[in-house]
Design a protein around this motif. Structure first.
Motif, PDB file in Angstrom:
ATOM      1  N   ASP A  23      93.793 132.052 -86.514  1.00  0.00           N
ATOM      2  CA  ASP A  23      93.641 131.739 -87.937  1.00  0.00           C
ATOM      3  C   ASP A  23      93.455 130.235 -88.142  1.00  0.00           C
ATOM      4  O   ASP A  23      92.574 129.803 -88.890  1.00  0.00           O
ATOM      5  CB  ASP A  23      94.863 132.248 -88.700  1.00  0.00           C
ATOM      6  CG  ASP A  23      94.714 132.068 -90.195  1.00  0.00           C
ATOM      7  OD1 ASP A  23      93.622 132.399 -90.717  1.00  0.00           O
ATOM      8  OD2 ASP A  23      95.671 131.603 -90.844  1.00  0.00           O
ATOM      9  N   GLN A  24      94.271 129.424 -87.472  1.00  0.00           N
ATOM     10  CA  GLN A  24      94.144 127.972 -87.592  1.00  0.00           C
ATOM     11  C   GLN A  24      92.814 127.481 -87.029  1.00  0.00           C
ATOM     12  O   GLN A  24      92.201 126.562 -87.569  1.00  0.00           O
ATOM     13  CB  GLN A  24      95.289 127.276 -86.872  1.00  0.00           C
ATOM     14  CG  GLN A  24      96.590 127.342 -87.612  1.00  0.00           C
ATOM     15  CD  GLN A  24      97.681 126.568 -86.882  1.00  0.00           C
ATOM     16  OE1 GLN A  24      97.619 126.355 -85.677  1.00  0.00           O
ATOM     17  NE2 GLN A  24      98.691 126.153 -87.621  1.00  0.00           N
ATOM     18  N   THR A  25      92.368 128.100 -85.930  1.00  0.00           N
ATOM     19  CA  THR A  25      91.086 127.723 -85.334  1.00  0.00           C
ATOM     20  C   THR A  25      89.950 128.007 -86.312  1.00  0.00           C
ATOM     21  O   THR A  25      89.054 127.173 -86.499  1.00  0.00           O
ATOM     22  CB  THR A  25      90.867 128.475 -84.011  1.00  0.00           C
ATOM     23  OG1 THR A  25      91.957 128.207 -83.131  1.00  0.00           O
ATOM     24  CG2 THR A  25      89.573 128.046 -83.344  1.00  0.00           C
ATOM     25  N   LEU A  26      89.985 129.179 -86.950  1.00  0.00           N
ATOM     26  CA  LEU A  26      88.950 129.525 -87.941  1.00  0.00           C
ATOM     27  C   LEU A  26      88.954 128.542 -89.111  1.00  0.00           C
ATOM     28  O   LEU A  26      87.882 128.141 -89.589  1.00  0.00           O
ATOM     29  CB  LEU A  26      89.158 130.952 -88.450  1.00  0.00           C
ATOM     30  CG  LEU A  26      88.628 132.054 -87.550  1.00  0.00           C
ATOM     31  CD1 LEU A  26      89.115 133.416 -88.021  1.00  0.00           C
ATOM     32  CD2 LEU A  26      87.108 132.026 -87.511  1.00  0.00           C
ATOM     33  N   ARG A  27      90.139 128.153 -89.559  1.00  0.00           N
ATOM     34  CA  ARG A  27      90.218 127.189 -90.670  1.00  0.00           C
ATOM     35  C   ARG A  27      89.599 125.856 -90.287  1.00  0.00           C
ATOM     36  O   ARG A  27      88.890 125.243 -91.078  1.00  0.00           O
ATOM     37  CB  ARG A  27      91.672 126.974 -91.075  1.00  0.00           C
ATOM     38  CG  ARG A  27      92.240 128.093 -91.874  1.00  0.00           C
ATOM     39  CD  ARG A  27      93.607 127.719 -92.376  1.00  0.00           C
ATOM     40  NE  ARG A  27      94.339 128.921 -92.724  1.00  0.00           N
ATOM     41  CZ  ARG A  27      95.615 128.956 -92.972  1.00  0.00           C
ATOM     42  NH1 ARG A  27      96.334 127.864 -92.884  1.00  0.00           N
ATOM     43  NH2 ARG A  27      96.215 130.082 -93.286  1.00  0.00           N
ATOM     44  N   GLU A  28      89.876 125.412 -89.059  1.00  0.00           N
ATOM     45  CA  GLU A  28      89.311 124.129 -88.640  1.00  0.00           C
ATOM     46  C   GLU A  28      87.801 124.220 -88.480  1.00  0.00           C
ATOM     47  O   GLU A  28      87.083 123.286 -88.818  1.00  0.00           O
ATOM     48  CB  GLU A  28      89.955 123.650 -87.342  1.00  0.00           C
ATOM     49  CG  GLU A  28      89.470 122.271 -86.962  1.00  0.00           C
ATOM     50  CD  GLU A  28      90.341 121.563 -85.953  1.00  0.00           C
ATOM     51  OE1 GLU A  28      89.785 120.708 -85.236  1.00  0.00           O
ATOM     52  OE2 GLU A  28      91.545 121.838 -85.886  1.00  0.00           O
ATOM     53  N   ILE A  29      87.301 125.359 -87.988  1.00  0.00           N
ATOM     54  CA  ILE A  29      85.852 125.542 -87.843  1.00  0.00           C
ATOM     55  C   ILE A  29      85.178 125.462 -89.213  1.00  0.00           C
ATOM     56  O   ILE A  29      84.130 124.836 -89.363  1.00  0.00           O
ATOM     57  CB  ILE A  29      85.540 126.895 -87.158  1.00  0.00           C
ATOM     58  CG1 ILE A  29      85.938 126.837 -85.686  1.00  0.00           C
ATOM     59  CG2 ILE A  29      84.074 127.256 -87.306  1.00  0.00           C
ATOM     60  CD1 ILE A  29      85.899 128.182 -84.994  1.00  0.00           C
ATOM     61  N   LYS A  30      85.787 126.080 -90.214  1.00  0.00           N
ATOM     62  CA  LYS A  30      85.200 126.082 -91.563  1.00  0.00           C
ATOM     63  C   LYS A  30      85.252 124.700 -92.218  1.00  0.00           C
ATOM     64  O   LYS A  30      84.415 124.375 -93.049  1.00  0.00           O
ATOM     65  CB  LYS A  30      85.913 127.096 -92.443  1.00  0.00           C
ATOM     66  CG  LYS A  30      85.535 128.525 -92.120  1.00  0.00           C
ATOM     67  CD  LYS A  30      86.255 129.502 -93.019  1.00  0.00           C
ATOM     68  CE  LYS A  30      85.930 130.940 -92.834  1.00  0.00           C
ATOM     69  NZ  LYS A  30      85.560 131.426 -91.545  1.00  0.00           N
ATOM     70  N   SER A  31      86.221 123.875 -91.843  1.00  0.00           N
ATOM     71  CA  SER A  31      86.367 122.576 -92.499  1.00  0.00           C
ATOM     72  C   SER A  31      85.687 121.433 -91.744  1.00  0.00           C
ATOM     73  O   SER A  31      85.419 120.389 -92.353  1.00  0.00           O
ATOM     74  CB  SER A  31      87.842 122.252 -92.699  1.00  0.00           C
ATOM     75  OG  SER A  31      88.470 122.043 -91.461  1.00  0.00           O
ATOM     76  N   ARG A  32      85.411 121.593 -90.464  1.00  0.00           N
ATOM     77  CA  ARG A  32      84.806 120.498 -89.700  1.00  0.00           C
ATOM     78  C   ARG A  32      83.322 120.366 -90.022  1.00  0.00           C
ATOM     79  O   ARG A  32      82.591 121.345 -90.073  1.00  0.00           O
ATOM     80  CB  ARG A  32      84.977 120.720 -88.198  1.00  0.00           C
ATOM     81  CG  ARG A  32      86.310 120.202 -87.724  1.00  0.00           C
ATOM     82  CD  ARG A  32      86.526 120.300 -86.283  1.00  0.00           C
ATOM     83  NE  ARG A  32      85.494 119.715 -85.449  1.00  0.00           N
ATOM     84  CZ  ARG A  32      85.661 119.470 -84.169  1.00  0.00           C
ATOM     85  NH1 ARG A  32      86.818 119.740 -83.590  1.00  0.00           N
ATOM     86  NH2 ARG A  32      84.686 118.968 -83.447  1.00  0.00           N
ATOM     87  N   TYR A  33      82.890 119.139 -90.196  1.00  0.00           N
ATOM     88  CA  TYR A  33      81.505 118.876 -90.590  1.00  0.00           C
ATOM     89  C   TYR A  33      80.513 119.349 -89.526  1.00  0.00           C
ATOM     90  O   TYR A  33      79.489 119.937 -89.856  1.00  0.00           O
ATOM     91  CB  TYR A  33      81.330 117.373 -90.856  1.00  0.00           C
ATOM     92  CG  TYR A  33      79.942 117.020 -91.296  1.00  0.00           C
ATOM     93  CD1 TYR A  33      79.527 117.283 -92.590  1.00  0.00           C
ATOM     94  CD2 TYR A  33      79.032 116.446 -90.408  1.00  0.00           C
ATOM     95  CE1 TYR A  33      78.248 116.978 -93.001  1.00  0.00           C
ATOM     96  CE2 TYR A  33      77.752 116.141 -90.806  1.00  0.00           C
ATOM     97  CZ  TYR A  33      77.360 116.413 -92.110  1.00  0.00           C
ATOM     98  OH  TYR A  33      76.086 116.122 -92.506  1.00  0.00           O
ATOM     99  N   ASP A  34      80.812 119.114 -88.255  1.00  0.00           N
ATOM    100  CA  ASP A  34      79.868 119.477 -87.191  1.00  0.00           C
ATOM    101  C   ASP A  34      79.806 120.983 -86.947  1.00  0.00           C
ATOM    102  O   ASP A  34      78.891 121.467 -86.275  1.00  0.00           O
ATOM    103  CB  ASP A  34      80.197 118.738 -85.892  1.00  0.00           C
ATOM    104  CG  ASP A  34      81.605 119.017 -85.391  1.00  0.00           C
ATOM    105  OD1 ASP A  34      82.455 119.419 -86.201  1.00  0.00           O
ATOM    106  OD2 ASP A  34      81.855 118.819 -84.189  1.00  0.00           O
ATOM    107  N   LEU A  35      80.738 121.759 -87.475  1.00  0.00           N
ATOM    108  CA  LEU A  35      80.750 123.211 -87.262  1.00  0.00           C
ATOM    109  C   LEU A  35      80.539 124.003 -88.549  1.00  0.00           C
ATOM    110  O   LEU A  35      80.541 125.236 -88.513  1.00  0.00           O
ATOM    111  CB  LEU A  35      82.086 123.639 -86.632  1.00  0.00           C
ATOM    112  CG  LEU A  35      82.427 123.035 -85.280  1.00  0.00           C
ATOM    113  CD1 LEU A  35      83.829 123.425 -84.866  1.00  0.00           C
ATOM    114  CD2 LEU A  35      81.428 123.481 -84.232  1.00  0.00           C
TER     115      LEU A  35
END
Length: 163
Positions: A23-35
């Motif tokens: 869940d945390q990984t998905l949140r970071e993927i959605k918020s990171r500019y390069d991803l």
């Protein structure tokens, strides 16, 4: 003091911690500019994580984020077994990450041999995908735990049912 003490050597992980990690990984993927625009997905199954993304480079970035989040939640890196990278529809890539649980017979034999060779007053018995270590002395059991922690096994070891 004729009673024996024992503990089990197992290889397992907390499934709820893995759910939180994904869940945390998905949140970071959605918020990171390069991803942000890669439309990457992670699907957690009972024993696998399926990653679907647009390139191998973003797949490696997702691996790094997943490993980082798992380490913060005290999950061993040894539970991840990365499968073959497959091409998916639309020029995307997919990879299945197997989550390892249990001690294989080969590793269980290595553990019991190490205990037999180094500790004469301690018994080791293989019980399915776990190894039960027993002795009359709790001090001997503590020494076995320290010896097993210093050895490098291809699986993450935990020590449970200490009695």
């Amino acid at each position: 003091m004729a009673s024996t003490s024992s503990f089990d050597v197992v290889s397992d992980f907390d499934h709820q911690e893995m759910v939180n990690t994904v869940d945390q990984t998905l949140r970071e993927i959605k918020s990171r500019y390069d991803l942000k625009n890669t439309n990457s997905t992670l699907e957690l199954g009972e024993a696998t994580i399926t990653v679907n993304t647009d390139s191998e480079m973003t797949l490696e970035t997702i691996h790094d984020i997943l490993r980082q989040k798992a380490a913060k939640r005290n999950l061993s890196q040894k539970i991840f077994e990365y499968g073959k990278i497959e091409s998916a529809s639309g020029g995307r890539v997919r990879q299945e990450i197997t989550l390892k649980r249990g001690i294989s017979q080969e590793n269980a034999k290595k553990i019991s041999k190490l205990v037999r060779d180094n500790f004469k007053k301690v018994q080791a018995s293989i019980q399915g995908d776990a190894v039960r270590i027993s002795s009359k002395s709790k001090d001997d059991l503590q020494e076995v735990i320290q010896a097993l922690k210093q050895e490098e096994f291809p699986v993450a070891l935990q020590f449970t049912n200490y009695r």
